[in-house]
Design an enzyme around this catalytic site. Structure first.
Site, PDB file in Angstrom:
ATOM      1  N   HIS A 187      73.881 -29.483   1.744  1.00 42.72           N
ATOM      2  CA  HIS A 187      74.253 -28.414   2.676  1.00 42.72           C
ATOM      3  C   HIS A 187      75.466 -28.879   3.480  1.00 42.72           C
ATOM      4  O   HIS A 187      75.586 -30.055   3.819  1.00 42.72           O
ATOM      5  CB  HIS A 187      73.079 -28.088   3.610  1.00 42.72           C
ATOM      6  CG  HIS A 187      73.345 -26.855   4.431  1.00 42.72           C
ATOM      7  ND1 HIS A 187      74.088 -26.901   5.590  1.00 42.72           N
ATOM      8  CD2 HIS A 187      73.003 -25.555   4.247  1.00 42.72           C
ATOM      9  CE1 HIS A 187      74.177 -25.673   6.083  1.00 42.72           C
ATOM     10  NE2 HIS A 187      73.539 -24.838   5.282  1.00 42.72           N
ATOM     11  N   GLY A 242      71.135 -18.274   6.562  1.00 46.10           N
ATOM     12  CA  GLY A 242      70.823 -19.092   7.732  1.00 46.10           C
ATOM     13  C   GLY A 242      70.302 -18.223   8.864  1.00 46.10           C
ATOM     14  O   GLY A 242      69.142 -17.811   8.873  1.00 46.10           O
ATOM     15  N   GLY A 243      71.162 -17.922   9.804  1.00 40.26           N
ATOM     16  CA  GLY A 243      70.776 -17.201  11.031  1.00 40.26           C
ATOM     17  C   GLY A 243      69.905 -15.985  10.778  1.00 40.26           C
ATOM     18  O   GLY A 243      68.870 -15.798  11.447  1.00 40.26           O
ATOM     19  N   ASN A 298      67.175 -20.488   5.158  1.00 39.48           N
ATOM     20  CA  ASN A 298      67.324 -21.843   5.701  1.00 39.48           C
ATOM     21  C   ASN A 298      67.130 -21.745   7.225  1.00 39.48           C
ATOM     22  O   ASN A 298      68.015 -21.275   7.929  1.00 39.48           O
ATOM     23  CB  ASN A 298      68.725 -22.374   5.362  1.00 39.48           C
ATOM     24  CG  ASN A 298      69.010 -23.705   6.019  1.00 39.48           C
ATOM     25  OD1 ASN A 298      68.100 -24.366   6.542  1.00 39.48           O
ATOM     26  ND2 ASN A 298      70.273 -24.125   6.001  1.00 39.48           N
ATOM     27  N   TRP A 299      65.976 -22.206   7.678  1.00 35.16           N
ATOM     28  CA  TRP A 299      65.659 -22.064   9.114  1.00 35.16           C
ATOM     29  C   TRP A 299      66.372 -23.106   9.969  1.00 35.16           C
ATOM     30  O   TRP A 299      66.288 -23.062  11.185  1.00 35.16           O
ATOM     31  CB  TRP A 299      64.144 -22.168   9.324  1.00 35.16           C
ATOM     32  CG  TRP A 299      63.353 -21.049   8.723  1.00 35.16           C
ATOM     33  CD1 TRP A 299      63.833 -19.960   8.037  1.00 35.16           C
ATOM     34  CD2 TRP A 299      61.923 -20.889   8.747  1.00 35.16           C
ATOM     35  NE1 TRP A 299      62.808 -19.142   7.639  1.00 35.16           N
ATOM     36  CE2 TRP A 299      61.617 -19.696   8.060  1.00 35.16           C
ATOM     37  CE3 TRP A 299      60.868 -21.644   9.270  1.00 35.16           C
ATOM     38  CZ2 TRP A 299      60.307 -19.229   7.894  1.00 35.16           C
ATOM     39  CZ3 TRP A 299      59.564 -21.188   9.107  1.00 35.16           C
ATOM     40  CH2 TRP A 299      59.294 -19.993   8.429  1.00 35.16           C
ATOM     41  N   LYS A 300      67.008 -24.064   9.336  1.00 29.99           N
ATOM     42  CA  LYS A 300      67.709 -25.151  10.056  1.00 29.99           C
ATOM     43  C   LYS A 300      66.777 -25.771  11.096  1.00 29.99           C
ATOM     44  O   LYS A 300      65.576 -25.865  10.868  1.00 29.99           O
ATOM     45  CB  LYS A 300      69.004 -24.630  10.685  1.00 29.99           C
ATOM     46  CG  LYS A 300      69.862 -23.849   9.700  1.00 29.99           C
ATOM     47  CD  LYS A 300      71.268 -23.710  10.151  1.00 29.99           C
ATOM     48  CE  LYS A 300      71.999 -22.766   9.213  1.00 29.99           C
ATOM     49  NZ  LYS A 300      73.431 -22.838   9.342  1.00 29.99           N
ATOM     50  N   SER A 343      76.962 -16.370   6.581  1.00 31.98           N
ATOM     51  CA  SER A 343      76.886 -15.169   7.428  1.00 31.98           C
ATOM     52  C   SER A 343      76.452 -13.913   6.657  1.00 31.98           C
ATOM     53  O   SER A 343      76.959 -12.818   6.909  1.00 31.98           O
ATOM     54  CB  SER A 343      78.211 -14.934   8.157  1.00 31.98           C
ATOM     55  OG  SER A 343      78.500 -16.033   9.006  1.00 31.98           O
ATOM     56  N   GLU A 403      78.763 -21.910  -0.584  1.00 29.19           N
ATOM     57  CA  GLU A 403      78.755 -21.634   0.853  1.00 29.19           C
ATOM     58  C   GLU A 403      80.072 -22.104   1.468  1.00 29.19           C
ATOM     59  O   GLU A 403      80.210 -23.281   1.836  1.00 29.19           O
ATOM     60  CB  GLU A 403      77.605 -22.389   1.528  1.00 29.19           C
ATOM     61  CG  GLU A 403      76.235 -22.014   1.020  1.00 29.19           C
ATOM     62  CD  GLU A 403      75.177 -22.211   2.102  1.00 29.19           C
ATOM     63  OE1 GLU A 403      74.565 -21.224   2.498  1.00 29.19           O
ATOM     64  OE2 GLU A 403      75.009 -23.344   2.568  1.00 29.19           O
ATOM     65  N   GLU A 429      76.259 -28.730   6.454  1.00 27.99           N
ATOM     66  CA  GLU A 429      75.983 -29.430   7.723  1.00 27.99           C
ATOM     67  C   GLU A 429      75.599 -30.884   7.452  1.00 27.99           C
ATOM     68  O   GLU A 429      75.873 -31.764   8.263  1.00 27.99           O
ATOM     69  CB  GLU A 429      74.898 -28.677   8.516  1.00 27.99           C
ATOM     70  CG  GLU A 429      75.467 -27.408   9.132  1.00 27.99           C
ATOM     71  CD  GLU A 429      74.496 -26.269   9.303  1.00 27.99           C
ATOM     72  OE1 GLU A 429      73.278 -26.487   9.252  1.00 27.99           O
ATOM     73  OE2 GLU A 429      74.975 -25.121   9.482  1.00 27.99           O
ATOM     74  N   GLY A 448      77.480 -19.694   9.785  1.00 31.12           N
ATOM     75  CA  GLY A 448      77.155 -19.588  11.209  1.00 31.12           C
ATOM     76  C   GLY A 448      78.310 -19.077  12.055  1.00 31.12           C
ATOM     77  O   GLY A 448      78.279 -19.170  13.274  1.00 31.12           O
TER      78      GLY A 448
END
Ligand code: PEP
Length: 252
Positions: free
Chosen positions: A95, A233-234, A9-11, A212, A167, A97, A173
């Site tokens: 998600h 993610g990151g 997930n590149w956000k 994470s 998640e 977010e 994150g």
């Protein structure tokens, strides 16, 4: 046998040039289709571009969000048929977010799940609790509610072409990962919850872990019997990390 998925997930990160470099580096690492399905979720505006870069490669394309409505006067929204039109196969729904920052509730998320499936996209339903839910012993209650709303609206059979991602919000994150035991406990709970409606579906539905995940902790998380890969993610923005996470699927 559930085939693992490793999804990036590149956000809201990257430029066209960054994306091209990232895909080039991922392809140079020869992501192995046999280990896991490898998916990337770029921002909407880059979907077509990245779609071209991954065409006929082992990397598949997904979107980070979708509108619950099929078409019409919904300024700023993107429909499932548009995503399909530009080559997406997967889409994230719910998600944390989106739930937390943009106030998407369980009903809306369920409608997005249905809208995605109506256009043959595979929705990845994200569920997970806040830290305060966990600290108050409410993890299962929250996850069950998020899951049940989708199963009520779409029916358990919808999971035939759907994926779940657990998640925990406190792990996204933050650098704080659920322990393998914590992840396994919730994944087993999700599977049992599905199995109460349909035993076969409980067994066959893929449940990813997100929060994470990095190269250094992926193997122990993926070694858990009910963890079928990860939503990353990151670490998905770094080709070396992402490829190492993918390789961790081979150590299961
Ligand atoms: C995510 O965005 O779905 C996620 C899991 O992020 P991170 O890996 O950075 O915690």
């Amino acid at each position: 046998m559930r085939r693992p998925i490793v999804a990036g997930n590149w956000k809201m990160h990257g430029t066209r040039a960054d994306n091209a470099r990232l895909i080039e580096a991922l392809l140079a690492g020869h992501p192995d289709r046999a280990l896991a399905e490898c998916l990337v979720f770029p921002p909407f505006v880059y979907l077509q571009d990245v779609g071209r870069l991954v065409r006929d490669t082992p990397i598949e394309l997904g979107a980070q969000n979708v509108c619950a409505e099929a078409r019409g006067a919904f300024t700023g929204e993107v429909s499932a048929s548009m995503l399909q039109d530009v080559g997406c196969r997967y889409v994230l729904v719910g998600h944390s977010e989106r739930r937390w920052i943009y106030h998407e509730d369980d009903q809306l998320v369920a409608r997005k799940f249905a809208a995605a499936q109506a256009k043959s996209l595979v929705p990845i339903l994200c569920v997970g609790e806040h830290l305060w839910d966990r600290e108050n012993g409410r993890t299962e209650e929250v996850v069950a509610r998020q899951l049940d709303v989708v199963l009520e609206l779409c029916g358990v059979g919808a999971l035939e072409s759907g994926v779940i991602a657990y998640e925990p919000m406190w792990a996204i994150g933050t650098g704080r990962t659920a322990t393998p035991e914590q992840a396994q406990a919730v994944h087993a709970f999700i599977r049992e919850r599905i199995a109460k409606r349909d035993a076969k579906m409980g067994e066959s539905t893929r449940v990813l872990y997100g929060g994470s995940v990095k190269a250094s902790n992926a193997a122990e998380l993926f070694a858990q019997p009910d963890v079928d890969g990860g939503l990353i993610g990151g670490a998905s923005l770094n080709a070396e990390e992402f490829l190492a996470i993918l390789a961790a699927c081979g150590l299961r």
